[in-house]
Motif scaffolding. Structure first.
Motif, PDB file in Angstrom:
ATOM      1  N   PRO A 391     -26.980 -16.907 -28.990  1.00  0.00           N
ATOM      2  CA  PRO A 391     -27.529 -17.800 -28.110  1.00  0.00           C
ATOM      3  C   PRO A 391     -27.776 -19.289 -28.293  1.00  0.00           C
ATOM      4  N   SER A 392     -27.863 -20.181 -27.389  1.00  0.00           N
ATOM      5  CA  SER A 392     -28.367 -21.352 -27.441  1.00  0.00           C
ATOM      6  C   SER A 392     -29.696 -21.604 -26.721  1.00  0.00           C
ATOM      7  N   TRP A 393     -30.549 -22.312 -27.172  1.00  0.00           N
ATOM      8  CA  TRP A 393     -31.361 -22.736 -26.151  1.00  0.00           C
ATOM      9  C   TRP A 393     -31.941 -24.224 -26.725  1.00  0.00           C
ATOM     10  N   GLY A 394     -33.261 -24.804 -26.134  1.00  0.00           N
ATOM     11  CA  GLY A 394     -33.643 -25.860 -26.394  1.00  0.00           C
ATOM     12  C   GLY A 394     -33.444 -26.955 -25.278  1.00  0.00           C
ATOM     13  N   SER A 395     -33.531 -28.287 -25.358  1.00  0.00           N
ATOM     14  CA  SER A 395     -32.902 -29.114 -24.423  1.00  0.00           C
ATOM     15  C   SER A 395     -31.559 -29.704 -24.240  1.00  0.00           C
ATOM     16  N   PHE A 396     -31.232 -29.742 -23.140  1.00  0.00           N
ATOM     17  CA  PHE A 396     -30.092 -30.177 -22.673  1.00  0.00           C
ATOM     18  C   PHE A 396     -29.975 -31.208 -21.953  1.00  0.00           C
ATOM     19  N   TYR A 397     -29.012 -32.251 -22.005  1.00  0.00           N
ATOM     20  CA  TYR A 397     -28.979 -33.464 -21.380  1.00  0.00           C
ATOM     21  C   TYR A 397     -27.564 -33.949 -20.721  1.00  0.00           C
ATOM     22  N   GLY A 398     -27.448 -33.982 -19.530  1.00  0.00           N
ATOM     23  CA  GLY A 398     -26.267 -34.322 -18.902  1.00  0.00           C
ATOM     24  C   GLY A 398     -26.197 -35.580 -18.289  1.00  0.00           C
ATOM     25  N   PHE A 399     -24.846 -36.250 -18.401  1.00  0.00           N
ATOM     26  CA  PHE A 399     -24.761 -37.475 -17.451  1.00  0.00           C
ATOM     27  C   PHE A 399     -23.464 -37.387 -16.834  1.00  0.00           C
ATOM     28  N   THR A 400     -23.217 -37.311 -15.558  1.00  0.00           N
ATOM     29  CA  THR A 400     -22.307 -37.227 -14.614  1.00  0.00           C
ATOM     30  C   THR A 400     -21.903 -38.392 -13.849  1.00  0.00           C
ATOM     31  N   THR A 401     -20.522 -38.826 -13.631  1.00  0.00           N
ATOM     32  CA  THR A 401     -20.429 -39.812 -12.745  1.00  0.00           C
ATOM     33  C   THR A 401     -18.825 -39.508 -12.067  1.00  0.00           C
ATOM     34  N   ASN A 402     -18.578 -39.708 -10.976  1.00  0.00           N
ATOM     35  CA  ASN A 402     -17.344 -39.541 -10.378  1.00  0.00           C
ATOM     36  C   ASN A 402     -17.148 -40.546  -9.032  1.00  0.00           C
ATOM     37  N   LEU A 403     -15.794 -40.662  -8.590  1.00  0.00           N
ATOM     38  CA  LEU A 403     -15.404 -41.250  -7.511  1.00  0.00           C
ATOM     39  C   LEU A 403     -14.637 -40.313  -6.430  1.00  0.00           C
ATOM     40  N   ALA A 404     -15.155 -40.270  -5.297  1.00  0.00           N
ATOM     41  CA  ALA A 404     -14.656 -39.219  -4.298  1.00  0.00           C
ATOM     42  C   ALA A 404     -13.923 -40.140  -3.467  1.00  0.00           C
ATOM     43  N   TRP A 405     -12.747 -39.743  -3.265  1.00  0.00           N
ATOM     44  CA  TRP A 405     -11.844 -40.676  -2.317  1.00  0.00           C
ATOM     45  C   TRP A 405     -11.060 -39.960  -1.278  1.00  0.00           C
ATOM     46  N   THR A 406     -11.272 -40.008   0.205  1.00  0.00           N
ATOM     47  CA  THR A 406     -10.719 -39.221   1.107  1.00  0.00           C
ATOM     48  C   THR A 406      -9.541 -40.249   1.560  1.00  0.00           C
ATOM     49  N   PRO A 407      -8.344 -40.170   1.159  1.00  0.00           N
ATOM     50  CA  PRO A 407      -7.309 -41.013   1.733  1.00  0.00           C
ATOM     51  C   PRO A 407      -6.971 -40.605   3.106  1.00  0.00           C
ATOM     52  N   VAL A 408      -6.971 -39.483   3.629  1.00  0.00           N
ATOM     53  CA  VAL A 408      -6.801 -39.038   4.737  1.00  0.00           C
ATOM     54  C   VAL A 408      -7.852 -37.890   5.129  1.00  0.00           C
ATOM     55  N   PRO A 409      -8.225 -37.644   6.298  1.00  0.00           N
ATOM     56  CA  PRO A 409      -9.553 -36.682   6.617  1.00  0.00           C
ATOM     57  C   PRO A 409      -9.580 -35.404   5.767  1.00  0.00           C
ATOM     58  N   ASN A 410      -8.220 -34.907   5.644  1.00  0.00           N
ATOM     59  CA  ASN A 410      -8.373 -33.399   5.108  1.00  0.00           C
ATOM     60  C   ASN A 410      -8.314 -33.348   3.901  1.00  0.00           C
TER      61      ASN A 410
END
Length: 449
Positions: A391-410
């Motif tokens: 196992p693993s334990w302790g502190s976990f750090y996460g950094f996330t970024t994204n772009l969400a593009w809806t070119p057409v509604p579906n």
């Protein structure tokens, strides 16, 4: 009808709530949205217009890669184990949403209390790699497609199957009976097919350590209020533990949630809690039940999890949400690796949602998560050949970024980058135990129909 100032706030919560689809009696959309479009085009809109019954679905697939030279993209990717292509979800749902001013797992809404009782239902079937994490012990875990699947194969389940009642009592009430997604956690605590509509492709460590679904009853109600005042709602639930229809220890879990909404609907506060006996409800043979094993069915081992989320609309383009989480498991199965009997976990994540345009969102998230002992089966890194944990334990750090593009509604297209660091004990968390950090890139496509 609700005031225009509330509508503008709801529109920024739309990526979370899909409000135009969930609350057609609150938001008057000029045209139907993409949800249900395939069924309407094939069979007309009579079923939806005359009876309020919607048939809809979505398909989500993604590509995911890391920078550590291995195929391992866990832990932060969570639903994905291997690099490359993943069919995450193919879902089909039939539902009827009751008309009311309270929605179970979402909370109270502004406006007068409807005086007529109403009812609805939801049945959602799910196929794909994500379905492995949404199986319900004693319900759909023993289907043939699931028995023959390994950890990297697609599964099938009935993600939700419940009755939904609106009652004109107190300030408005909602009662859900059946199998439903959990009302806990910032990323899943709402009435949506999940996680396909979620804002991020990857998920938080707090999401990983919480329940996905429950079987039982959830009663939500709104306190009577002055018109145009703030709104206070409560939820009480009695369920068969975490991800179970048959809880071997026989003790039901209690859910108790508080939901506050500001008068202008721009600020939401949600405090969500579940308490019960966590003994003997995790099942390695089907990878189902609770992800936090402890003891045997004859024991009484307390499990408690709590989430506090504060979300605020800054302006017409920006919303922030902060989640604080805490959990504990008495006599956790893997805690002995840290020379402990009981395990505790806690952390926080900060989310920023920025609307760049009508069809383009920029979402970012930073998280810190700490566990004083290994507790989750994924964190235990159990060798599939020997069954021995590392196992693993302790502190976990996460950094996330994204772009969400809806070119057409579906269609939604979403590139995402995530960087994680493990600082703690046990084996390194990434790259098959060889790396204490990992950069993951992904690109997913979701089609709504």
């Amino acid at each position: 009808m609700i005031p225009r100032k509330h509508r503008s706030a709801i529109s920024l919560f739309a990526p979370v709530l899909a409000a135009a689809a969930l609350f057609p009696h609150i938001i008057q959309a000029a045209e139907p949205g993409p949800s249900g479009s395939l069924f309407r085009s094939a069979f007309g809109d009579g079923l939806e217009k005359d009876y309020g019954i919607k048939v809809h679905g979505w398909a989500q697939a993604g590509w995911i890669y890391n920078d550590n030279g291995s195929d391992d993209v866990s832990k932060q990717a969570f639903f994905n184990n291997d690099e490359g292509f993943n069919l995450n979800q193919f879902a089909l749902a039939i539902e009827k949403t009751p008309k009311g001013n309270v929605v179970g797992r979402v909370g109270p809404f502004p406006g007068p209390m409807p005086q007529e009782a109403d009812w609805g239902f939801n049945v959602t079937a799910l196929y794909g790699k994500d379905a492995r994490f949404f199986k319900t012990y004693g319900f759909d875990e023993d289907l043939g497609v699931n028995r023959s699947a390994d950890a990297n194969d697609e599964n099938f389940n009935i993600a939700q199957a419940y009755l939904d009642f609106y009652l004109p009592v107190l300030g408005g009430s909602n009662l859900m009976l059946g199998v439903f997604h959990t009302p806990l956690e910032n990323e899943i605590g709402f009435a949506l097919g999940s996680p396909a509509p979620a804002d991020f492709y990857s998920h938080t460590y707090s999401f990983m350590h919480g329940p996905a679904k429950h079987t039982g009853a959830l009663y939500s109600f709104k306190l009577p209020q002055e018109e145009s005042g703030s709104m206070l709602g409560f939820e009480l639930g009695l369920v068969q533990g975490w991800n179970n229809m048959q809880d071997p220890n026989g003790d039901p879990d209690l859910i108790a949630n508080l939901r506050w909404r500001s008068a202008d609907f721009r600020t939401w506060v949600d405090w969500e809690n579940i308490y019960g006996n966590g003994a003997g409800d995790s099942f390695a043979e089907c990878a189902c039940g609770s992800p936090i094993p402890a003891g045997t069915r004859d024991e009484d081992l307390t499990r408690y999890a709590s989430y506090l989320t504060v979300s605020h609309v800054l302006d017409e383009r920006n919303r922030v949400a902060v989640e604080f989480n805490y959990g504990q498991q008495e006599d956790a199965a893997f805690a002995a690796f840290a020379n402990k009997g009981n395990a505790h976990w806690y952390g926080t994540d900060v989310n920023w949602y920025h609307r760049l345009g009508d069809n383009l969102m920029w979402n970012s998230r930073a998280e810190w998560f700490y566990t004083d002992a290994p507790v989750h089966v994924v964190m235990a890194n159990i060798d599939p050949q020997t069954g021995i944990p590392d196992p693993s334990w302790g502190s976990f750090y996460g950094f996330t970024t994204n772009l969400a593009w809806t070119p057409v509604p579906n269609v939604r297209l979403r590139p995402e980058l995530r960087y994680d660091i493990h600082s703690g004990n046990g084996r390194d968390a990434f790259g098959d135990g060889r790396e204490d950090s990992q950069l993951v890139g992904s690109f997913d496509i979701t089609v709504f129909f």
